[in-house]
Design an enzyme around this catalytic site. Structure first.
Site, mmCIF file in Angstrom:
data_model
loop_
_atom_site.group_PDB
_atom_site.id
_atom_site.type_symbol
_atom_site.label_atom_id
_atom_site.label_comp_id
_atom_site.label_asym_id
_atom_site.label_seq_id
_atom_site.Cartn_x
_atom_site.Cartn_y
_atom_site.Cartn_z
ATOM 1 N N GLU A 227 0.858 -1.190 0.000
ATOM 2 C CA GLU A 227 0.000 0.000 0.000
ATOM 3 C C GLU A 227 0.897 1.244 0.000
ATOM 4 O OE1 GLU A 227 -3.321 -0.017 2.759
ATOM 5 O OE2 GLU A 227 -3.450 2.169 2.711
ATOM 6 N N ARG A 305 -7.975 2.549 13.083
ATOM 7 C CA ARG A 305 -8.802 1.348 12.935
ATOM 8 C C ARG A 305 -8.783 0.504 14.223
ATOM 9 N NH1 ARG A 305 -11.798 -1.142 8.979
ATOM 10 N NH2 ARG A 305 -11.388 0.458 7.439
ATOM 11 N N GLU A 714 -10.599 -8.403 4.010
ATOM 12 C CA GLU A 714 -9.943 -8.467 5.312
ATOM 13 C C GLU A 714 -10.745 -9.145 6.428
ATOM 14 O OE1 GLU A 714 -9.449 -4.104 4.903
ATOM 15 O OE2 GLU A 714 -7.594 -4.476 5.989
HETATM 16 N N1 MTE Z 1 -6.085 -11.716 -1.455
HETATM 17 C C1 MTE Z 1 -5.018 -12.071 -2.196
HETATM 18 N N2 MTE Z 1 -5.058 -13.225 -2.884
HETATM 19 N N3 MTE Z 1 -3.902 -11.304 -2.250
HETATM 20 C C2 MTE Z 1 -3.808 -10.123 -1.526
HETATM 21 O O1 MTE Z 1 -2.793 -9.436 -1.597
HETATM 22 N N4 MTE Z 1 -4.928 -8.582 0.040
HETATM 23 C C3 MTE Z 1 -5.933 -8.448 1.088
HETATM 24 C C4 MTE Z 1 -7.288 -8.933 0.578
HETATM 25 N N5 MTE Z 1 -7.169 -10.222 -0.036
HETATM 26 C C5 MTE Z 1 -4.923 -9.742 -0.731
HETATM 27 C C6 MTE Z 1 -6.071 -10.571 -0.753
HETATM 28 C C7 MTE Z 1 -6.079 -7.105 1.589
HETATM 29 S S1 MTE Z 1 -5.041 -6.568 2.790
HETATM 30 C C8 MTE Z 1 -7.070 -6.285 1.153
HETATM 31 S S2 MTE Z 1 -7.298 -4.740 1.808
HETATM 32 C C9 MTE Z 1 -7.988 -6.684 0.083
HETATM 33 O O2 MTE Z 1 -7.734 -8.004 -0.389
HETATM 34 C C10 MTE Z 1 -7.821 -5.684 -1.073
HETATM 35 O O3 MTE Z 1 -8.610 -6.009 -2.153
HETATM 36 P P1 MTE Z 1 -10.179 -5.686 -2.238
HETATM 37 O O4 MTE Z 1 -10.389 -4.369 -1.589
HETATM 38 O O5 MTE Z 1 -10.441 -5.669 -3.682
HETATM 39 O O6 MTE Z 1 -10.868 -6.794 -1.510
HETATM 40 N N1 HPA Z 2 -7.590 0.566 5.563
HETATM 41 C C1 HPA Z 2 -6.567 0.330 4.721
HETATM 42 N N2 HPA Z 2 -5.766 1.248 4.310
HETATM 43 C C2 HPA Z 2 -5.965 2.491 4.735
HETATM 44 C C3 HPA Z 2 -7.007 2.806 5.599
HETATM 45 C C4 HPA Z 2 -7.865 1.799 6.032
HETATM 46 O O1 HPA Z 2 -8.798 2.021 6.807
HETATM 47 N N3 HPA Z 2 -6.957 4.116 5.854
HETATM 48 C C5 HPA Z 2 -5.900 4.568 5.166
HETATM 49 N N4 HPA Z 2 -5.297 3.591 4.485
HETATM 50 MO MO1 MOS Z 3 -5.342 -4.064 3.025
HETATM 51 S S1 MOS Z 3 -4.231 -4.064 4.739
HETATM 52 O O1 MOS Z 3 -6.204 -2.625 3.491
HETATM 53 O O2 MOS Z 3 -4.167 -3.545 1.874
#
Ligand code: MTE
Ligand code: HPA
Ligand code: MOS
Length: 757
Positions: A227, A305, A714
């Site tokens: 990120e 959070r 998550e």
């Molecule tokens: N799933 C896979 N296969 N690989 C990833 O890197 N990241 C996770 C989750 N699932 C991840 C994953 C995290 S930390 C987040 S915030 C969300 O996917 C981000 O994607 P989305 O917002 O489209 O669900």
């Molecule tokens: N989640 C993930 N990434 C972020 C957030 C959050 O709530 N706020 C800022 N970056």
């Molecule tokens: Mo997920 S820790 O919000 O990339």
């Protein structure tokens, strides 16, 4: 026209990542000279000997940065290359470029540093004592805790610790940059945030953002680790490319990635919980000492959070929770799936476990008695809506046959002396939206080409979570054509601008909605063409009968019947009538507001609910244990792709189990990571994974998200906290006389020390 989703291409080995990009012949490979210790000051860099031995190598230092030597996004406390003081082990001091990576490495090893060592701080509580904070502490309150204790039958205090976690994405950090004729660069980056790489690179190079283009096709996992933490590598490649005028690639090996990059924040916390005689929580207080690491990175947002999830899925009328962002000399701790919520939830669950121990009331009863329900208010002032805690908990207890399970476990434990079983339940309530209001926005750009094929671009990054698949399904439904006709393009700063990271589980909520809006716009124009009234529609007067038209499975229908006009013919007709077949759309989550001073508002679009039961067996002579079964009941709304959501639920849970009972991220007192290989840092493997019984609640559409879906990325990780308590439950069956301990991860060493106390 058929286009396969990433999952199929992945299995066939046809997806390409940073290291698959064909390298131009004049490319330079980059490595860093890392800071030699956790804390010190750089006095002089001597590259003479290295340069003599490797005349083809380039050595770049802070002095070579044409723009500003700063990449801190939330706080300007992060240099790209050390200039003076460094704050953690492995911080980039210099960039070394050479035709091959091994030559670059050998040249880097000859760079001499003149340094002054400074005392490192590794413990967040020590940092707090010395006043070493990233930003001032933050407190959220509801009611009046002090008055509430007077009415409590039980007041319990305790300490809770949780460790960090390495992301271990399959693809390590990396980027390739090409100098461009505009005086800027084009970068391909393994990042969750292309705009972040663009903005920071522009700052480093001293050029406007329009000279930097960043493209991300997909990444081999991010889990939060890309990120903000991907930005430095993109900037280093950009710097190298601009200074040398040649393409530059930086791609960390596993050892470098593990030692240099940020991870999940370790926390150390104190709590105080007050319950009445019936087990109702009347008051909860906590102080969280977040180990923020050497630079700010995302620590304030992660801490926010934690505070928002301080009382998890429970209703507590009187709350006071304070978080301290403690500056230490460890790697910059950063986003990791759950983003501070797991750390907070573990504390309140530990408080309930200890309260159960002290009061003699079973912990499950305490948990159930205090579950949030509709009509309650979160401690940050948001009303609780569409609450599914009780429904999920009841259902998961049914699924695991809790009464029978408990009896079986008790009888097993009576009959066995060297092995004991345990079980625990965990309710879930997780808020969806970036806690930073500004970040809840994105865009999409849709092109329908005049042969009928469709390309969708959004600000979202595919990282294995199936975002591309979901966007394709959303676009297909919205346009009325088969999903195979849609291609989801790589994420590029020139197609969709000013985006935020794909994170906070809101990738589909935001980008899916933007894609849907753009598709709806094009569909509206095409329907007007089909009805033969596009010129009237253009003039703004919706022609009568227009509503009868539809596009379904690639055919135009009128009043539900095909009229003999296919999608391709319709598109061709629209093109010949000079209709715009492209649309851009923008989406920002409605209804969010928050008052930072009052710590009050509605920071989330909605919440995700669910519950899990986990069982474990411990060998109480050795301290070893297995996680046996997991029952999960989860609220996924109307899933856009059921298999993707199942995968996210199981994968998230297993990744969480790694954090809770396996992965031991140890640093020594000098701030060096000791667990820096996969032999010393154990992650879940297939043998570790328990039996998983996952059920999604049915008939629970979520009107707050695209196609009634719910964010999934998550939340399921948090269920793993039940794994910690299941093992503890088993250990306590052997030693009911010893007080429980709340120091995650549960490891065999800690288990043994408990058993032999
Ligand atoms: N799933 C896979 N296969 N690989 C990833 O890197 N990241 C996770 C989750 N699932 C991840 C994953 C995290 S930390 C987040 S915030 C969300 O996917 C981000 O994607 P989305 O917002 O489209 O669900
Ligand atoms: N989640 C993930 N990434 C972020 C957030 C959050 O709530 N706020 C800022 N970056
Ligand atoms: Mo997920 S820790 O919000 O990339």
């Amino acid at each position: 026209m058929k286009w396969n989703p990433d999952s199929v291409l992945n299995v066939l080995g046809q997806t390409s990542y940073i290291d698959d990009v064909a390298e131009p012949r004049d490319i330079l490979q980059a490595v860093i000279v890392p800071s030699p210790s956790a804390h010190g000051r750089l006095l002089r860099i001597d590259t003479q000997a290295a340069g003599q031995k490797y005349p083809g190598a380039h050595f770049l230092t802070a002095a070579d940065i044409p723009g500003e030597n700063q990449i801190g996004n939330n706080l300007p406390d992060e240099t790209l290359l050390v200039d003076g003081e460094w704050h953690f082990c492995g911080e980039p001091i210099a960039l070394v470029l050479a035709p091959t990576r091994s030559e670059a490495r050998r040249a880097a090893a000859l760079v001499k540093l003149e340094t002054e060592e400074l005392e490192p701080v590794t413990d967040p509580r020590v940092a707090a004592e010395r006043g070493l904070f990233i930003l001032p502490p933050r407190t959220m309150r509801a009611g009046a805790v002090e008055k509430a204790y007077a009415r409590c039958a039980h007041v319990i205090e305790g300490r809770v610790d949780s460790g960090g976690q390495e992301h271990l994405y399959l693809e390590t950090q990396g980027a390739i940059a090409w100098p461009s004729e505009s005086g800027g660069v084009r970068i391909v980056s393994s990042t969750q945030w292309p705009t972040g790489v663009q903005k920071a690179s522009a700052r480093i190079l001293g050029v406007p953002m329009n000279r930097v283009e960043v493209e991300t096709t997909r990444i081999g996992g991010g889990f939060g680790g890309k990120e903000d933490q991907a930005t430095a590598w993109g900037c280093l490649a950009a710097l190298g490319a601009r200074v040398t005028g040649r393409p530059v690639k930086i791609y960390l090996n596993r050892h470098e990635d593990i030692t240099y990059t940020g991870k999940r924040h370790p926390y150390s916390s104190d709590f105080k919980i007050g319950l009445d005689g019936e087990g109702r929580i009347l008051a909860f207080e906590a102080d969280y000492y977040q180990n923020s690491g050497g630079v700010c990175d995302l620590s304030p947002a992660v801490l926010a959070r934690t505070l928002f999830h301080a009382v998890s899925a429970y209703y507590v009328p009187n709350v006071r929770v304070t978080g301290y962002m403690c500056r230490t000399n460890l790697v910059p701790f950063t986003a990791f799936r759950g983003f501070g919520a797991p750390q907070g939830i573990f504390v309140v669950e530990a408080a309930l476990a200890k309260a159960a121990e002290k009061s003699g009331m079973p912990v499950l009863e305490l948990q159930r008695r205090n579950l949030l329900k509709a009509g309650d208010t979160f401690h940050y002032g948001m009303p609780v809506e569409e609450c599914r805690t009780d429904q999920s908990v009841s259902r998961v207890l049914e699924n695991c046959k809790w009464e029978k399970l408990r009896k079986e476990i008790d009888s097993f434990n009576r009959q066995n002396r060297s092995k004991k079983r345990g079980a625990a339940m965990l309710p879930l309530c997780f808020g969806i939206s970036f806690t930073k209001l500004l970040m809840n926005q994105t865009g999409a750009l849709v092109h329908v080409y005049n042969d009928g094929s469709v390309t969708v671009s959004t600000g979202g990054v595919e990282m294995g979570q199936g975002l591309g698949r979901k966007i394709a399904i959303i676009a297909a439904k919205s346009l009325g054509i088969p999903v195979e006709w849609i291609r989801v393009e790589s994420t590029r700063t020139v197609t969709v601008a000013n985006t935020f990271p794909t994170a906070a589980s809101s990738g589909t909520d935001l980008n899916g909605m933007a894609a849907q809006l753009a598709c709806a716009e094009i569909r509206k124009r095409l329907i007007a063409v089909a009805a033969g009234c596009h010129s009237e529609a253009k003039a703004g007067s919706a022609a009568p009968g227009l509503v009868d038209y539809n596009i379904c499975d690639g055919e135009v229908t009128r009043s539900g019947k095909p009229i003999g006009l296919s999608w391709n013919e319709l598109v061709a007709r629209a093109h010949s009538e000079r209709v715009d077949l492209s649309a851009h759309a923008f989406y920002s989550t409605p209804g969010l507001f928050y008052d930072d001073k009052l710590e009050n508002g509605s920071p989330f679009a909605y919440h995700v609910y669910g519950a899990a039961v986990v069982t474990a067996t411990a060998d109480v002579l050795r301290g070893t244990f297995t996680i046996d079964e997991a029952y999960i009941v989860h609220d996924a709304g109307d899933p856009i792709d059921l298999l993707v959501d199942m995968g996210q639920t199981e994968g998230g849970f297993v990744q969480g189990l790694g954090w809770a009972v396996l992965e031991d991220l140890r640093f020594d007192d000098e701030g060096r990571l000791q667990a820096n290989t996969l032999s010393t840092y154990k992650v879940p493997d297939i043998h570790f994974v328990p039996g998983m019984n996952v059920e999604f609640l049915t008939n629970v559409p979520n009107p707050k998200a695209v196609l009634n879906s719910k964010a999934i990325g998550e939340p399921p990780l948090m269920y793993a906290i039940a794994g910690y308590f299941a093992v503890l439950d088993a250990l306590k069956a052997a030693r009911p006389d010893v007080e429980g301990f709340y120091d995650l991860p549960m490891t065999p060493e800690k288990a043994l020390s408990f058993l032999t106390r």
